[in-house]
Design a protein around this motif. Structure first.
Motif, PDB file in Angstrom:
ATOM      1  N   GLY A   1       0.820  -1.215   0.000  1.00 56.06           N
ATOM      2  CA  GLY A   1       0.000   0.000   0.000  1.00 56.06           C
ATOM      3  C   GLY A   1       0.851   1.260   0.000  1.00 56.06           C
ATOM      4  N   GLU A   2       0.210   2.352   0.355  1.00 59.82           N
ATOM      5  CA  GLU A   2       0.830   3.671   0.348  1.00 59.82           C
ATOM      6  C   GLU A   2       1.157   4.141   1.762  1.00 59.82           C
ATOM      7  OE1 GLU A   2       1.451   5.537  -2.483  1.00 59.82           O
ATOM      8  OE2 GLU A   2       0.819   3.771  -3.615  1.00 59.82           O
ATOM      9  N   ARG A   3       2.076   5.093   1.860  1.00 61.67           N
ATOM     10  CA  ARG A   3       2.377   5.734   3.145  1.00 61.67           C
ATOM     11  C   ARG A   3       1.126   6.463   3.611  1.00 61.67           C
ATOM     12  NH1 ARG A   3       2.923  10.868   4.371  1.00 61.67           N
ATOM     13  NH2 ARG A   3       3.036  11.435   2.202  1.00 61.67           N
ATOM     14  N   ARG A   4       0.908   6.438   4.926  1.00 62.81           N
ATOM     15  CA  ARG A   4      -0.230   7.176   5.472  1.00 62.81           C
ATOM     16  C   ARG A   4       0.152   7.810   6.800  1.00 62.81           C
ATOM     17  NH1 ARG A   4      -2.436   1.555   6.060  1.00 62.81           N
ATOM     18  NH2 ARG A   4      -2.380   1.084   8.271  1.00 62.81           N
ATOM     19  N   SER A   5      -0.544   8.862   7.146  1.00 62.77           N
ATOM     20  CA  SER A   5      -0.319   9.538   8.424  1.00 62.77           C
ATOM     21  C   SER A   5      -1.162   8.858   9.488  1.00 62.77           C
ATOM     22  CB  SER A   5      -0.707  11.005   8.326  1.00 62.77           C
ATOM     23  OG  SER A   5       0.123  11.660   7.391  1.00 62.77           O
ATOM     24  N   GLU A   6      -0.596   8.763  10.685  1.00 62.30           N
ATOM     25  CA  GLU A   6      -1.308   8.109  11.783  1.00 62.30           C
ATOM     26  C   GLU A   6      -0.792   8.680  13.099  1.00 62.30           C
ATOM     27  OE1 GLU A   6      -1.209   3.600  13.283  1.00 62.30           O
ATOM     28  OE2 GLU A   6      -1.968   3.843  11.243  1.00 62.30           O
ATOM     29  N   VAL A   7      -1.678   8.822  14.071  1.00 61.83           N
ATOM     30  CA  VAL A   7      -1.294   9.272  15.406  1.00 61.83           C
ATOM     31  C   VAL A   7      -1.146   8.033  16.288  1.00 61.83           C
ATOM     32  CG1 VAL A   7      -2.016  10.592  17.436  1.00 61.83           C
ATOM     33  CG2 VAL A   7      -2.458  11.479  15.139  1.00 61.83           C
ATOM     34  N   ILE A   8       0.011   7.940  16.972  1.00 65.62           N
ATOM     35  CA  ILE A   8       0.271   6.818  17.880  1.00 65.62           C
ATOM     36  C   ILE A   8       0.644   7.362  19.257  1.00 65.62           C
ATOM     37  CG2 ILE A   8       1.036   5.298  16.009  1.00 65.62           C
ATOM     38  CD1 ILE A   8       3.943   5.757  17.079  1.00 65.62           C
ATOM     39  N   GLN A   9       0.638   6.503  20.241  1.00 63.70           N
ATOM     40  CA  GLN A   9       1.132   6.856  21.568  1.00 63.70           C
ATOM     41  C   GLN A   9       2.636   6.597  21.584  1.00 63.70           C
ATOM     42  OE1 GLN A   9      -0.355   8.133  24.431  1.00 63.70           O
ATOM     43  NE2 GLN A   9      -2.032   8.563  23.025  1.00 63.70           N
ATOM     44  N   TYR A  10       3.408   7.612  21.902  1.00 63.57           N
ATOM     45  CA  TYR A  10       4.863   7.497  21.960  1.00 63.57           C
ATOM     46  C   TYR A  10       5.321   8.262  23.189  1.00 63.57           C
ATOM     47  CZ  TYR A  10       9.747   7.664  20.570  1.00 63.57           C
ATOM     48  OH  TYR A  10      11.111   7.534  20.533  1.00 63.57           O
ATOM     49  N   ALA A  11       6.038   7.611  24.060  1.00 65.43           N
ATOM     50  CA  ALA A  11       6.493   8.210  25.317  1.00 65.43           C
ATOM     51  C   ALA A  11       5.312   8.763  26.111  1.00 65.43           C
ATOM     52  CB  ALA A  11       7.544   9.293  25.060  1.00 65.43           C
ATOM     53  N   GLY A  12       4.179   8.054  26.047  1.00 67.03           N
ATOM     54  CA  GLY A  12       3.014   8.435  26.826  1.00 67.03           C
ATOM     55  C   GLY A  12       2.184   9.566  26.259  1.00 67.03           C
ATOM     56  N   LYS A  13       2.503  10.016  25.052  1.00 59.42           N
ATOM     57  CA  LYS A  13       1.761  11.126  24.453  1.00 59.42           C
ATOM     58  C   LYS A  13       1.410  10.782  23.008  1.00 59.42           C
ATOM     59  CE  LYS A  13       3.619  14.875  27.117  1.00 59.42           C
ATOM     60  NZ  LYS A  13       3.853  16.283  27.106  1.00 59.42           N
TER      61      LYS A  13
END
Length: 142
Positions: free
Chosen positions: A85-97
């Protein structure tokens, strides 16, 4: 005289010479705000460059290099890596934020200890906004 006091006094005396900012190291990134309750501020010189991966890789190429490092195989350089597939933007939890990332899905076909390819295995790779640091890399078969 306390050694800590002496060091702090020396640093305070040089504060006017080098205008450093207080930054917090959060994994492989830096932030002006604490990323964890136990975060420690570190002075960073304005000319300090952010950490970049060896070879200047970015985007999908950086994920492919991470796949070769992460996949357990006797010959990582022979792994066959393909985008899914293609690159996509996504929000993840990283260092608790929550943090905005770029996600690349890829398939890896690596050799087994017997020298045969094991078949395509799906993985996901999350990169920082500048696509220069791997924040997460994991199998999609979990």
């Amino acid at each position: 005289m306390n050694v800590r006091f002496l060091i702090l006094a020396l640093l305070a005396g040089h504060a006017g010479l080098a205008s450093a900012q207080q930054m917090y190291k959060c994994g492989n990134t830096f932030s002006q705000t604490p990323c964890a309750p136990d975060a420690v501020a570190r002075p960073v010189q304005p000319s300090a460059a952010p950490e970049t991966p060896a070879g200047g890789l970015a985007g999908y190429e950086l994920c492919a290099a991470a796949a070769r490092k992460m996949v357990r195989t006797p010959e990582p350089e022979t792994a066959r890596i393909q985008p899914i597939g293609e690159r996509r933007s996504e929000v993840i939890q990283y260092a608790g934020k929550p943090i905005a990332t770029h996600r690349y899905d890829l398939s890896v076909d690596a050799k087994t200890p017997y020298g045969v390819y094991s078949g395509l295995q799906p993985y996901a790779c999350w990169l920082s906004e500048d696509q220069r640091r791997v924040l997460q890399f994991r199998s999609l078969r979990d």
